[in-house]
Design a protein around this motif. Structure first.
Motif, mmCIF file in Angstrom:
data_model
loop_
_atom_site.group_PDB
_atom_site.id
_atom_site.type_symbol
_atom_site.label_atom_id
_atom_site.label_comp_id
_atom_site.label_asym_id
_atom_site.label_seq_id
_atom_site.Cartn_x
_atom_site.Cartn_y
_atom_site.Cartn_z
ATOM 1 N N UNK A 26 -0.726 5.589 -7.114
ATOM 2 C CA UNK A 26 -1.705 4.566 -7.499
ATOM 3 C C UNK A 26 -2.684 4.390 -6.339
ATOM 4 N N UNK A 27 -3.528 5.408 -6.190
ATOM 5 C CA UNK A 27 -4.381 5.534 -5.019
ATOM 6 C C UNK A 27 -5.351 4.371 -4.848
ATOM 7 N N UNK A 28 -5.989 3.931 -5.913
ATOM 8 C CA UNK A 28 -6.958 2.832 -5.798
ATOM 9 C C UNK A 28 -6.273 1.555 -5.308
ATOM 10 N N UNK A 29 -5.091 1.275 -5.835
ATOM 11 C CA UNK A 29 -4.348 0.091 -5.396
ATOM 12 C C UNK A 29 -3.877 0.251 -3.954
ATOM 13 N N UNK A 30 -3.446 1.447 -3.610
ATOM 14 C CA UNK A 30 -3.017 1.706 -2.233
ATOM 15 C C UNK A 30 -4.182 1.482 -1.279
ATOM 16 N N UNK A 31 -5.333 2.015 -1.631
ATOM 17 C CA UNK A 31 -6.523 1.859 -0.783
ATOM 18 C C UNK A 31 -6.852 0.377 -0.592
ATOM 19 N N UNK A 32 -6.863 -0.381 -1.671
ATOM 20 C CA UNK A 32 -7.188 -1.812 -1.583
ATOM 21 C C UNK A 32 -6.176 -2.552 -0.705
ATOM 22 N N UNK A 33 -4.914 -2.203 -0.830
ATOM 23 C CA UNK A 33 -3.881 -2.874 -0.030
ATOM 24 C C UNK A 33 -3.962 -2.467 1.436
ATOM 25 N N UNK A 84 0.827 -1.206 0.000
ATOM 26 C CA UNK A 84 0.000 0.000 0.000
ATOM 27 C C UNK A 84 0.862 1.257 0.000
ATOM 28 N N UNK A 85 1.893 1.263 0.833
ATOM 29 C CA UNK A 85 2.756 2.441 0.907
ATOM 30 C C UNK A 85 3.460 2.698 -0.416
#
Length: 93
Positions: free
Chosen positions: A61-68, A53-54
């Motif tokens: 890559x905000x959407x991927x960060x949020x999911x992680x 996420x970090x």
């Protein structure tokens, strides 16, 4: 007692990915983490998802960060870790 996550070798791969990201940039560290997760290693270990996420956050890559972050939060059991992940998740909004 928390579940057994993986071998010490698997777990020790996380700091190595962070070191690579510091030396070569977040994309390089993310590639290593994605390879670990792609093998199915450590998929239930919250810290690998928090690290992913970090790195995604640093890459925009905000959407991927949020999911992680959400995955890490779902796996984290310690309240201080959960608070940290909740703060990071809120910062993405």
């Amino acid at each position: 007692m928390p579940p057994v996550i993986g071998s010490p070798v698997e777990v020790s791969a996380i700091p190595e990915t962070v070191a690579v990201a510091m030396r070569d940039g977040p994309s390089a560290g993310l590639a290593l983490i994605d390879a670990i997760l792609g093998r199915g290693d450590l998929s239930d270990y919250h810290l690998v998802h928090a690290a992913r996420a970090d790195l995604c956050r640093r890459l925009g890559r905000t959407a991927e960060a949020r999911a992680s972050y959400e995955r890490a939060l779902s796996l984290a059991q310690q309240e201080p870790e959960r608070r940290f992940l909740e703060r990071r998740l809120a910062e993405l909004n």
